[in-house]
Design a protein around this motif. Sequence first.
Motif: not given
Length: 405
Positions: A266-274, A285-289, A332-338
Amino acid sequence: MKKVIVIFISALLLMSGCAPKMKEDQVVKNEKAKKETSIVPSYKLSNENYRMILPYKPSKARGVIVDQLANRMDIDEVEEGLRRHSKEYFDPESYYFQEGQYLDKDTVYNWLGRRLTKNQLDKEASEQASTLKKNGYTVNEEKIRSDLQQGLNPAIADSSSKKQQEAHPRYLSHILEQNFLQKGEDGTTRLQGVSIALAMKSVYRYQTETGGPYKQRKISVKEMEAQGQKIADTVVKRLRKMDGLQNVPILVAIYREEEQESPVPGHFVQKAFAEKGSASLGKWKSIKEEYVLFPSSHANDKYFDDAQVVKGFADEIAKYFPNYVGVIGKGFYINGEMKRLTLEIPLEFNGKGEVLGFSQYAYGAAKEILSGHYDLEIDIKSNSQMESLIYRDADEKDPTVHILH
C-alpha cells in the motif's frame, strides 16, 4: 535500494576482520534523567540515511506489526515509508534514528482494540471492581473504566451481526512509532521528535461466527482518511500525557494497506504535524504516491508509457533466452512520476556461464531501454535464489552489475 544496501553491509562485515577500527562518536543518552553511554557511528551509508544509536534498541512493541499486517510488503513499506516522510521534519544530517521506545506491546494492542459500548463497559468494570474488592485491593472505578476504554476502533454491540460488522469495521491495523534524537552541547542525546504511522485497512475481513467463512467489506479512501484523522487526534493527545513526550514535535502519517494477497504494498495518503508542546495536529497534507505492478491493467491504463518500456525490456530478453519466463515489475510513483523501478526475472540456469551471459545481456538491454530518471533494480533469480543484481541510482548514467557466487 534495500538489496544493494544489504550486500554492501555484508561486504563491510566480511572485511571487518582486517579493516582499521571505524571512527565512532561516544555520546551519553539522557533518557528520563537516567544517563547511559551509547555509540553513534561517524559514518552512514548515504546522506539520505539516518545514523543509528548503538547498541541498537528494538522497538518496545517489537513483533506486533507482524501480527497485525497480513501483507509482508506492507510491513516493510510502513517502516521504510515512515522514515522517508520523517526526513521532511527531522533532517538525517542532524537527527539520529531509534525505534520507538514509548509505545510498548500492551499499549499498542490495547489501542488497536475496539472501544466498548456502555453496557460492555459497565459489565467489565463491575467485574474487575468486584474481583479487586474480594482480594482486598482499593478500587478506583474511574481508572478501571479508563483503562478498559483504550480501543481506537469503533465499538460493536454484537459481533455476530453482519449488519453491525459492516457498519462498524475495524479501521486501524497497527500503530508504528519511530524516535529521532539530537546531541546537545553537553554531549547527551535527547529525544527531539516522534513519528507515528497509522496503518489503516482498505478491506475489512470479518467472521460472524467462530470458524465460519470470512466476509469482506471494502473501505473507501475518503472513509479511511476521515477515521484516520479522528484516531490521529486521539493518539496525539494520549502521547502528550506520557512522560518524556509532552514537548517534542510529533509527525502522524496515515498509511493505506493493500489487500492481503496484493503483489505490491500500500502507500501513505496523508500526514500532519504537531508542533512542540501542542496536543493538536496542524493541517493535513495529501501524499500522492503509489506502487504499481507491471504488467497489469492498472499500469496500462494509468502509466501507459512506462508499461510499454517495461514490456519492451521483457520482449528484448525473450528473444535470446529460451528459459526465460517473464519479468515481474514494481514501480514506485510520487506525484505521478516514477521514482523507483524494481524488476524480478526468474530463470532456470545450468551453470555460472549462463548466469554471466544472461546478466551481460540484461545489463545492455537495461542501459538502452530503461534509461529513465529513476532508481533501478533488477533481481535475476533461479529457484528463489539470487544469481545476479543490476542496479542504478537515479543520478547515475550506467548500471552496476553484481554476480553472486
